[in-house]
Design a protein around this motif. Sequence first.
Motif, PDB file in Angstrom:
ATOM      1  N   VAL A 158      -9.901  -2.762 -10.135  1.00  0.00           N
ATOM      2  CA  VAL A 158     -10.279  -3.665 -11.219  1.00  0.00           C
ATOM      3  C   VAL A 158      -9.083  -4.066 -12.090  1.00  0.00           C
ATOM      4  O   VAL A 158      -9.174  -5.032 -12.841  1.00  0.00           O
ATOM      5  CB  VAL A 158     -11.407  -3.072 -12.097  1.00  0.00           C
ATOM      6  N   ARG A 159      -7.984  -3.324 -12.013  1.00  0.00           N
ATOM      7  CA  ARG A 159      -6.791  -3.663 -12.795  1.00  0.00           C
ATOM      8  C   ARG A 159      -5.554  -3.203 -12.038  1.00  0.00           C
ATOM      9  O   ARG A 159      -5.542  -2.119 -11.474  1.00  0.00           O
ATOM     10  CB  ARG A 159      -6.797  -2.973 -14.153  1.00  0.00           C
ATOM     11  N   ASP A 203      -4.581  -8.383 -13.948  1.00  0.00           N
ATOM     12  CA  ASP A 203      -3.222  -8.001 -13.581  1.00  0.00           C
ATOM     13  C   ASP A 203      -2.283  -8.141 -14.766  1.00  0.00           C
ATOM     14  O   ASP A 203      -2.411  -9.065 -15.572  1.00  0.00           O
ATOM     15  CB  ASP A 203      -2.737  -8.904 -12.441  1.00  0.00           C
ATOM     16  N   THR A 204      -1.349  -7.208 -14.834  1.00  0.00           N
ATOM     17  CA  THR A 204      -0.247  -7.305 -15.776  1.00  0.00           C
ATOM     18  C   THR A 204       1.040  -7.153 -14.985  1.00  0.00           C
ATOM     19  O   THR A 204       1.132  -6.272 -14.128  1.00  0.00           O
ATOM     20  CB  THR A 204      -0.326  -6.187 -16.847  1.00  0.00           C
ATOM     21  N   ILE A 205       2.001  -8.019 -15.258  1.00  0.00           N
ATOM     22  CA  ILE A 205       3.325  -7.927 -14.637  1.00  0.00           C
ATOM     23  C   ILE A 205       4.327  -7.809 -15.769  1.00  0.00           C
ATOM     24  O   ILE A 205       4.309  -8.616 -16.710  1.00  0.00           O
ATOM     25  CB  ILE A 205       3.634  -9.169 -13.787  1.00  0.00           C
ATOM     26  N   MET A 206       5.181  -6.800 -15.680  1.00  0.00           N
ATOM     27  CA  MET A 206       6.159  -6.581 -16.740  1.00  0.00           C
ATOM     28  C   MET A 206       7.460  -6.060 -16.157  1.00  0.00           C
ATOM     29  O   MET A 206       7.495  -5.612 -15.010  1.00  0.00           O
ATOM     30  CB  MET A 206       5.620  -5.600 -17.770  1.00  0.00           C
ATOM     31  N   GLU A 249      16.977   3.431  -7.392  1.00  0.00           N
ATOM     32  CA  GLU A 249      16.679   2.672  -6.172  1.00  0.00           C
ATOM     33  C   GLU A 249      15.332   1.960  -6.262  1.00  0.00           C
ATOM     34  O   GLU A 249      15.086   1.006  -5.525  1.00  0.00           O
ATOM     35  CB  GLU A 249      16.657   3.598  -4.948  1.00  0.00           C
ATOM     36  N   TRP A 250      14.474   2.440  -7.143  1.00  0.00           N
ATOM     37  CA  TRP A 250      13.140   1.858  -7.261  1.00  0.00           C
ATOM     38  C   TRP A 250      13.213   0.543  -8.019  1.00  0.00           C
ATOM     39  O   TRP A 250      13.737   0.473  -9.139  1.00  0.00           O
ATOM     40  CB  TRP A 250      12.191   2.791  -7.985  1.00  0.00           C
ATOM     41  N   LEU A 251      12.684  -0.504  -7.438  1.00  0.00           N
ATOM     42  CA  LEU A 251      12.635  -1.816  -8.063  1.00  0.00           C
ATOM     43  C   LEU A 251      11.265  -2.111  -8.646  1.00  0.00           C
ATOM     44  O   LEU A 251      11.108  -3.039  -9.433  1.00  0.00           O
ATOM     45  CB  LEU A 251      12.993  -2.894  -7.030  1.00  0.00           C
ATOM     46  N   VAL A 252      10.255  -1.316  -8.241  1.00  0.00           N
ATOM     47  CA  VAL A 252       8.879  -1.555  -8.661  1.00  0.00           C
ATOM     48  C   VAL A 252       8.114  -0.240  -8.689  1.00  0.00           C
ATOM     49  O   VAL A 252       8.409   0.673  -7.907  1.00  0.00           O
ATOM     50  CB  VAL A 252       8.193  -2.576  -7.712  1.00  0.00           C
ATOM     51  N   GLU A 253       7.183  -0.156  -9.607  1.00  0.00           N
ATOM     52  CA  GLU A 253       6.143   0.876  -9.617  1.00  0.00           C
ATOM     53  C   GLU A 253       4.846   0.142  -9.896  1.00  0.00           C
ATOM     54  O   GLU A 253       4.846  -0.895 -10.558  1.00  0.00           O
ATOM     55  CB  GLU A 253       6.369   1.935 -10.697  1.00  0.00           C
ATOM     56  N   ILE A 254       3.755   0.697  -9.399  1.00  0.00           N
ATOM     57  CA  ILE A 254       2.457   0.050  -9.594  1.00  0.00           C
ATOM     58  C   ILE A 254       1.438   1.070 -10.060  1.00  0.00           C
ATOM     59  O   ILE A 254       1.405   2.203  -9.562  1.00  0.00           O
ATOM     60  CB  ILE A 254       1.987  -0.633  -8.301  1.00  0.00           C
ATOM     61  N   GLU A 255       0.612   0.668 -11.010  1.00  0.00           N
ATOM     62  CA  GLU A 255      -0.528   1.452 -11.471  1.00  0.00           C
ATOM     63  C   GLU A 255      -1.785   0.647 -11.198  1.00  0.00           C
ATOM     64  O   GLU A 255      -1.752  -0.587 -11.270  1.00  0.00           O
ATOM     65  CB  GLU A 255      -0.464   1.692 -12.980  1.00  0.00           C
ATOM     66  N   VAL A 256      -2.884   1.323 -10.893  1.00  0.00           N
ATOM     67  CA  VAL A 256      -4.157   0.624 -10.742  1.00  0.00           C
ATOM     68  C   VAL A 256      -5.280   1.439 -11.354  1.00  0.00           C
ATOM     69  O   VAL A 256      -5.190   2.659 -11.491  1.00  0.00           O
ATOM     70  CB  VAL A 256      -4.520   0.299  -9.267  1.00  0.00           C
ATOM     71  N   ASP A 257      -6.330   0.735 -11.706  1.00  0.00           N
ATOM     72  CA  ASP A 257      -7.595   1.338 -12.086  1.00  0.00           C
ATOM     73  C   ASP A 257      -8.629   0.790 -11.118  1.00  0.00           C
ATOM     74  O   ASP A 257      -8.586  -0.381 -10.724  1.00  0.00           O
ATOM     75  CB  ASP A 257      -7.993   0.974 -13.529  1.00  0.00           C
ATOM     76  N   ALA A 258      -9.548   1.646 -10.713  1.00  0.00           N
ATOM     77  CA  ALA A 258     -10.584   1.246  -9.755  1.00  0.00           C
ATOM     78  C   ALA A 258     -11.887   1.935 -10.141  1.00  0.00           C
ATOM     79  O   ALA A 258     -11.919   2.769 -11.039  1.00  0.00           O
ATOM     80  CB  ALA A 258     -10.168   1.638  -8.331  1.00  0.00           C
ATOM     81  N   ILE A 259     -12.923   1.568  -9.425  1.00  0.00           N
ATOM     82  CA  ILE A 259     -14.241   2.159  -9.640  1.00  0.00           C
ATOM     83  C   ILE A 259     -14.804   2.646  -8.315  1.00  0.00           C
ATOM     84  O   ILE A 259     -14.302   2.292  -7.253  1.00  0.00           O
ATOM     85  CB  ILE A 259     -15.218   1.141 -10.274  1.00  0.00           C
ATOM     86  N   ILE A 260     -15.832   3.442  -8.423  1.00  0.00           N
ATOM     87  CA  ILE A 260     -16.637   3.792  -7.264  1.00  0.00           C
ATOM     88  C   ILE A 260     -17.792   2.801  -7.290  1.00  0.00           C
ATOM     89  O   ILE A 260     -18.563   2.758  -8.237  1.00  0.00           O
ATOM     90  CB  ILE A 260     -17.188   5.233  -7.356  1.00  0.00           C
ATOM     91  N   ALA A 261     -17.878   1.981  -6.266  1.00  0.00           N
ATOM     92  CA  ALA A 261     -18.923   0.972  -6.204  1.00  0.00           C
ATOM     93  C   ALA A 261     -19.932   1.353  -5.125  1.00  0.00           C
ATOM     94  O   ALA A 261     -19.647   2.189  -4.264  1.00  0.00           O
ATOM     95  CB  ALA A 261     -18.326  -0.402  -5.910  1.00  0.00           C
ATOM     96  N   ASP A 262     -21.063   0.733  -5.160  1.00  0.00           N
ATOM     97  CA  ASP A 262     -22.112   1.005  -4.169  1.00  0.00           C
ATOM     98  C   ASP A 262     -21.618   0.797  -2.745  1.00  0.00           C
ATOM     99  O   ASP A 262     -22.067   1.456  -1.827  1.00  0.00           O
ATOM    100  CB  ASP A 262     -23.331   0.122  -4.422  1.00  0.00           C
TER     101      ASP A 262
END
Length: 130
Positions: A73-74, A103-106, A115-128
């Motif tokens: 979801v995010r 989405d947020t990009i910063m 060496e890392w150029l990117v990291e990603i975080e997410v939020d999700a749900i448990i859906a049916d």
Amino acid sequence: MRQLVSNGNPMEKIVGFSRAVRVGPYISVGGTAPVDAEGKTVGVGDVFAQTTQCFEIIKAALEQAGSGIQNIVRTRVILTDIDNGKEAIEARKKYCVDARPVDTIMAINRFVNPEWLVEIEVDAIIADDA
């Protein structure tokens, strides 16, 4: 119910973090770096490859928590150079085009590993349908 999701990183216990945490139907996946199972950076110098690796790690964590990519979801895409945003978004689309999460990009100065150029975080749900 609180479920801690680990990917075996020894720093989880030392520092006190989890790859993801599920509380009820909500899952948060913390800053996910582009590393392989041995902790080595994947795709040095290649934002597309690094973003793809981050999402593969996220996908596995979500599945371990009982969800999946389709239930994100995010997303937060964190870059060291905002000019790499287009490449990161091209890789992100492979995983998020159907779910269409917010989405947020910063950009920041740097990560723990330069060496890392990117990291990603997410939020999700448990859906049916998870």
